[in-house]
Design a protein around this motif. Structure first.
Motif, mmCIF file in Angstrom:
data_model
loop_
_atom_site.group_PDB
_atom_site.id
_atom_site.type_symbol
_atom_site.label_atom_id
_atom_site.label_comp_id
_atom_site.label_asym_id
_atom_site.label_seq_id
_atom_site.Cartn_x
_atom_site.Cartn_y
_atom_site.Cartn_z
ATOM 1 N N UNK A 281 0.819 -1.217 -0.053
ATOM 2 C CA UNK A 281 0.042 0.089 0.049
ATOM 3 C C UNK A 281 0.853 1.224 0.101
ATOM 4 N N UNK A 282 0.608 2.155 -0.955
ATOM 5 C CA UNK A 282 1.384 3.344 -0.915
ATOM 6 C C UNK A 282 0.423 4.629 -1.071
ATOM 7 N N UNK A 283 -0.813 4.575 -0.795
ATOM 8 C CA UNK A 283 -1.838 5.238 -0.723
ATOM 9 C C UNK A 283 -2.505 4.980 0.904
ATOM 10 N N UNK A 284 -2.296 5.679 1.871
ATOM 11 C CA UNK A 284 -2.719 5.450 3.280
ATOM 12 C C UNK A 284 -3.463 6.623 3.973
ATOM 13 N N UNK A 285 -4.328 6.422 4.643
ATOM 14 C CA UNK A 285 -5.124 7.703 5.288
ATOM 15 C C UNK A 285 -6.021 6.944 6.295
ATOM 16 N N UNK A 286 -7.130 7.342 6.561
ATOM 17 C CA UNK A 286 -8.201 6.911 7.382
ATOM 18 C C UNK A 286 -9.763 7.198 7.105
ATOM 19 N N UNK A 287 -10.333 6.373 7.504
ATOM 20 C CA UNK A 287 -11.835 6.651 7.431
ATOM 21 C C UNK A 287 -12.590 6.982 8.720
ATOM 22 N N UNK A 288 -13.763 6.840 8.835
ATOM 23 C CA UNK A 288 -14.692 7.194 9.847
ATOM 24 C C UNK A 288 -13.956 6.882 11.169
ATOM 25 N N UNK A 289 -13.692 8.144 11.988
ATOM 26 C CA UNK A 289 -13.340 7.532 13.444
ATOM 27 C C UNK A 289 -11.600 8.004 13.433
ATOM 28 N N UNK A 290 -11.086 8.138 12.308
ATOM 29 C CA UNK A 290 -9.748 8.405 12.119
ATOM 30 C C UNK A 290 -9.203 10.022 11.847
ATOM 31 N N UNK A 291 -8.774 10.470 12.941
ATOM 32 C CA UNK A 291 -8.578 11.797 13.193
ATOM 33 C C UNK A 291 -7.405 12.481 12.589
ATOM 34 N N UNK A 292 -7.123 13.767 12.696
ATOM 35 C CA UNK A 292 -5.845 14.318 12.433
ATOM 36 C C UNK A 292 -4.747 13.694 13.203
ATOM 37 N N UNK A 293 -4.841 13.428 14.158
ATOM 38 C CA UNK A 293 -3.864 12.919 15.333
ATOM 39 C C UNK A 293 -3.086 11.544 14.971
ATOM 40 N N UNK A 294 -4.290 10.737 14.295
ATOM 41 C CA UNK A 294 -3.852 9.635 13.591
ATOM 42 C C UNK A 294 -2.909 9.666 12.238
ATOM 43 N N UNK A 295 -3.383 10.778 11.436
ATOM 44 C CA UNK A 295 -2.723 10.932 10.248
ATOM 45 C C UNK A 295 -1.383 11.812 10.628
ATOM 46 N N UNK A 296 -1.168 12.615 11.675
ATOM 47 C CA UNK A 296 0.122 13.176 12.202
ATOM 48 C C UNK A 296 1.171 12.037 12.530
ATOM 49 N N UNK A 297 0.697 10.919 13.205
ATOM 50 C CA UNK A 297 1.406 9.805 13.242
ATOM 51 C C UNK A 297 1.920 9.043 12.159
ATOM 52 N N UNK A 298 1.229 9.032 11.214
ATOM 53 C CA UNK A 298 1.575 8.505 10.119
ATOM 54 C C UNK A 298 2.412 9.601 9.264
ATOM 55 N N UNK A 299 2.429 10.860 9.504
ATOM 56 C CA UNK A 299 3.431 11.548 8.745
ATOM 57 C C UNK A 299 4.530 11.699 9.471
ATOM 58 N N UNK A 300 4.713 11.372 10.726
ATOM 59 C CA UNK A 300 5.858 11.143 11.574
ATOM 60 C C UNK A 300 6.597 10.057 10.957
#
Length: 305
Positions: A281-300
């Motif tokens: 997988x090279x396109x990763x994000x979140x759906x319902x209930x996944x917040x900016x804090x989750x995306x920030x962890x992915x970005x780190x």
């Protein structure tokens, strides 16, 4: 292909930041009553590291708006949602210092499950074709790519392929899975991921993703998709963006109440994402209930690669 981060769940983020939010309008309520909150939610995901944000048009369908409001406002609301997403990126980019690849972002036009999430049994191809065409026309002037989300059966995929056939923009298809951990990944309809991948490779797609399913079932879907593409000699980018819900049964009524969250931590979600990345997988994000804090962890994590 480098890792690209998508945004997270707009509905729950709108609710978190205090936007008006209730069933059955769901995320469309903010479009009607507080559009600046939609911009704020998009900006929160961009600040966290998302570089693809999805238009907040998921609920701009009769299933959420009701037939009368849809006829009066549905297309205008979808256009407004696309305009707000484009505005969010424009304003966010104006605030960035320096011109780097990581400071450029794209708008994904949203083509949702127009008969309701997780309900392949309700799908009507003729009605869906009309509604999806409306949504396509409402957003096309503002989007960089298309994201058909939460697709639950092969017939639905075929209708979306038809609607997007003449688009010059990339076409991403996100499939929702049965929340059962088995050695064969299946769509909500019971049809296999391998069948869906075959149809997408043969009928036209630019990426295949898995969304709005529990994180535990996505790894098997990525395995099955890769195996199917290998057999077909087809090479498409893969992606994933799970929800934080408890498993959803076949009898689930999608618009009855808010689905129960499992409170997945950012670190816990990252652990799943790392496994998805290892599976291609090279396109990763979140759906319902996944917040900016989750995306920030992915970005780190992305920055540490």
């Amino acid at each position: 292909m480098e890792l690209t981060l998508l945004d997270g769940g707009m509905g729950r983020e709108l609710k978190r930041i205090g936007a008006p939010f209730s069933q059955p309008l769901w995320s469309a309520q903010a479009l009607i009553e507080a559009p600046d909150r939609v911009v704020e939610a998009h900006r929160n995901f961009l600040d966290a590291g998302a570089r693809v944000i999805t238009v907040n048009s998921y609920a701009c369908v009769p299933f959420h708006l009701g037939e009368e409001r849809y006829q009066e406002q549905g297309i205008a609301l979808a256009t407004q949602a696309a305009r707000l997403a484009a505005r969010s990126i424009s304003e966010w980019q104006a605030d960035q210092t320096g011109e780097t690849s990581s400071s450029r972002a794209q708008v994904a036009g949203c083509l949702p499950p127009v008969m309701g999430s997780y309900r392949p049994d309700l799908f009507d191809a003729n009605r869906a074709r009309s509604l999806l065409t409306d949504l396509y026309r409402a957003q096309e002037s503002f989007v960089d790519l298309w994201l058909a989300e939460t697709l639950s059966n092969l017939e639905e995929i075929a209708v979306v392929q038809e609607v997007l056939a003449n688009s010059d923009a990339p076409r991403w298809f996100a499939l929702t899975l049965q929340d059962d951990i088995t050695d064969v990944a299946r769509l909500r309809s019971g049809e296999s991921v391998a069948e869906a991948v075959t149809q997408l490779c043969q009928g036209g797609a630019d990426a295949i993703l898995f969304n709005c399913s529990i994180p535990e079932v996505i790894e098997q879907a990525l395995i099955d998709a890769s195996d199917a593409m290998r057999r077909l000699r087809c090479s498409l980018p893969l992606g994933a963006y799970a929800n934080s819900f408890a498993p959803i049964a076949a009898a689930h009524q999608a618009n009855a109440t808010l689905t129960q969250d499992r409170q997945i931590t950012p670190q816990g979600y990252l652990d799943y994402a790392i496994r998805w990345f290892e599976r291609g997988a090279r396109l990763i994000g979140g759906c319902c209930g996944i917040s900016p804090s989750h995306i920030a962890a992915l970005e780190t994590w992305r920055r540490s690669m």
